[in-house]
Design an enzyme around this catalytic site. Structure first.
Site, mmCIF file in Angstrom:
data_model
loop_
_atom_site.group_PDB
_atom_site.id
_atom_site.type_symbol
_atom_site.label_atom_id
_atom_site.label_comp_id
_atom_site.label_asym_id
_atom_site.label_seq_id
_atom_site.Cartn_x
_atom_site.Cartn_y
_atom_site.Cartn_z
ATOM 1 N N THR A 1 -5.109 0.297 10.121
ATOM 2 C CA THR A 1 -6.395 0.028 10.913
ATOM 3 C C THR A 1 -5.919 -0.859 12.357
ATOM 4 O O THR A 1 -6.851 -0.167 12.925
ATOM 5 C CB THR A 1 -6.335 -0.784 9.957
ATOM 6 O OG1 THR A 1 -6.576 0.357 8.716
ATOM 7 C CG2 THR A 1 -7.847 -1.267 10.355
ATOM 8 N N TYR B 1 -16.797 3.563 2.951
ATOM 9 C CA TYR B 1 -18.077 3.971 2.888
ATOM 10 C C TYR B 1 -18.704 4.571 1.611
ATOM 11 O O TYR B 1 -20.476 4.452 1.956
ATOM 12 C CB TYR B 1 -18.411 4.572 4.525
ATOM 13 C CG TYR B 1 -19.417 4.747 4.598
ATOM 14 C CD1 TYR B 1 -20.088 3.755 5.800
ATOM 15 C CD2 TYR B 1 -20.978 6.217 4.953
ATOM 16 C CE1 TYR B 1 -22.091 4.140 6.137
ATOM 17 C CE2 TYR B 1 -21.813 6.721 5.116
ATOM 18 C CZ TYR B 1 -22.506 5.249 5.628
ATOM 19 O OH TYR B 1 -23.653 5.087 5.910
ATOM 20 N N TYR C 1 -3.464 2.765 -0.163
ATOM 21 C CA TYR C 1 -3.662 1.273 0.709
ATOM 22 C C TYR C 1 -4.822 0.965 0.120
ATOM 23 O O TYR C 1 -5.726 1.541 0.484
ATOM 24 C CB TYR C 1 -3.824 1.794 2.620
ATOM 25 C CG TYR C 1 -4.300 0.377 3.513
ATOM 26 C CD1 TYR C 1 -4.292 -0.590 2.932
ATOM 27 C CD2 TYR C 1 -4.502 0.998 4.423
ATOM 28 C CE1 TYR C 1 -5.144 -1.036 3.647
ATOM 29 C CE2 TYR C 1 -4.983 -0.191 6.041
ATOM 30 C CZ TYR C 1 -4.637 -1.258 4.963
ATOM 31 O OH TYR C 1 -4.957 -1.591 5.874
ATOM 32 N N ARG D 1 -12.594 -3.504 4.031
ATOM 33 C CA ARG D 1 -12.504 -2.661 5.188
ATOM 34 C C ARG D 1 -13.645 -1.446 4.683
ATOM 35 O O ARG D 1 -14.544 -0.723 5.120
ATOM 36 C CB ARG D 1 -11.741 -2.177 6.334
ATOM 37 C CG ARG D 1 -10.844 -3.640 6.843
ATOM 38 C CD ARG D 1 -10.132 -2.988 7.867
ATOM 39 N NE ARG D 1 -9.800 -3.516 8.658
ATOM 40 C CZ ARG D 1 -9.904 -3.657 10.208
ATOM 41 N NH1 ARG D 1 -11.346 -3.213 10.418
ATOM 42 N NH2 ARG D 1 -10.360 -4.544 10.530
ATOM 43 N N LYS E 1 -0.191 -0.431 -0.285
ATOM 44 C CA LYS E 1 -0.552 -2.252 -0.087
ATOM 45 C C LYS E 1 -1.183 -2.083 -0.560
ATOM 46 O O LYS E 1 -2.554 -2.193 -0.324
ATOM 47 C CB LYS E 1 -0.365 -1.099 1.935
ATOM 48 C CG LYS E 1 -1.091 -2.526 2.507
ATOM 49 C CD LYS E 1 -0.804 -2.327 4.005
ATOM 50 C CE LYS E 1 -1.975 -3.066 5.007
ATOM 51 N NZ LYS E 1 -2.008 -2.699 6.593
ATOM 52 N N ILE F 1 3.027 -4.846 4.818
ATOM 53 C CA ILE F 1 3.052 -3.702 6.632
ATOM 54 C C ILE F 1 2.192 -5.106 6.961
ATOM 55 O O ILE F 1 1.157 -5.803 6.421
ATOM 56 C CB ILE F 1 2.268 -3.425 5.871
ATOM 57 C CG1 ILE F 1 3.006 -1.825 4.745
ATOM 58 C CG2 ILE F 1 1.508 -2.327 6.937
ATOM 59 C CD1 ILE F 1 2.897 -0.450 4.718
#
Length: 291
Positions: free
Chosen positions: A46, A109, A135, A140, A164, A206
């Site tokens: 990202t 989304y 992840y 997000r 993550k 990370i």
């Protein structure tokens, strides 16, 4: 996957003032990480502004990082999306010979159910030629991958080796750590709670802030893994103000301002992102110069 223990960083994509990819700056940033104690590098996550890069630019970024790294650190490649078929096709066709694992974001989304998330990653696990890091970043994606779904994937697929975890929820992270199968890594994706996660049994991070201050942040993680709690928290509190600041007006605008202050790259971001305002730029500069 011992290579996932410690501090990884999600590399930015530096741009010149004309918005083209700055390969010289990217090479400089890679070397900065390696020379200051980072354990592995994440490409096209990202923080790389992946969504605004053309396919040609993505290939340029990959090639630049591989060349600059020159085999010194393990590399992880971001391969994810909300079109399962497209992600699987990339996994079947891309050359992963220079990478140790992929980092694959939970679908955004579409807002799938937990079963939809499981089936998405099932398809990825079955197609991936190298280990998979899940992840979870609900801020997000607008959907949270629950611990039950993560643990189901970790138990069903041996090549799903880590997550993550970036929900910013220490309780959720602790449930993962408590119930994970042996050898599965719970990696922080939230800089502010990295140390508590490590002390609870997590494998590391990370990081975004670690990219700007790699020596300090990787030292903190290493001390946490060694259970040197007081020394680790001393560094955490030294960096806490900067962690807040780099996310105050969006990522990677904040960390790119740090890089500008350090003389590593321009602070250019691509729309719809914009540069941080002058007040925040001044505060980040003062912090970077006085740490």
């Amino acid at each position: 996957m011992q290579s996932l223990i410690g501090t990884g960083v999600a590399l930015v994509t530096p741009f010149k003032k004309d918005y083209s990819v700055d390969v010289d700056a990217l090479s400089k940033i890679v070397n900065f990480q390696i020379e200051n104690g980072i354990d592995y590098l994440v490409v096209l996550g990202t923080t790389a502004e992946n969504a605004t890069l053309s396919q040609e630019e993505k290939e340029l970024v990959i090639a630049t990082v591989i060349n600059a790294n020159n085999g010194r650190l393990p590399l992880v490649l971001g391969v994810g999306g909300n079109n399962t078929r497209e992600v699987v096709e990339e996994l079947k066709t891309r050359d992963f010979s220079n990478f140790s694992a992929i980092l694959s974001v939970s679908p955004y989304y579409n807002k799938p159910t937990q079963e939809g998330i499981y089936q998405h990653f099932k398809a990825i696990a079955e197609a991936a030629p190298i280990p998979v890091i899940l992840y979870n970043v609900p801020g997000r994606t607008s959907s949270n991958m629950l611990p039950s779904t993560v643990l189901r994937l970790a138990n069903d697929f041996k090549n799903v080796v880590a997550i993550k975890e970036a929900a910013g929820d220490i309780v959720q992270a602790m449930k993962l750590i408590q119930n994970k199968p042996d050898g599965f890594h719970v990696i922080s994706g939230d800089d502010m709670i990295t140390l508590p996660m490590v002390l609870a049994g997590g494998s590391g991070v990370i990081s975004v802030i670690g990219e700007g201050f790699p020596k300090q942040f990787s030292d903190m993680v290493r001390l946490g893994l060694e259970r040197k709690v007081d020394e680790a928290y001393k560094i955490h509190y030294q960096l806490a103000e900067a962690i807040d600041m780099i996310f105050e007006q969006g990522n990677p605008a904040g960390i790119k301002e740090v890089f500008k202050s350090l003389g590593l790259s321009e602070n250019t971001v691509r729309l719809p992102l914009v540069n941080v305002n002058q007040d925040l730029a001044d505060r980040l500069h003062n912090f970077s110069q006085n740490l």
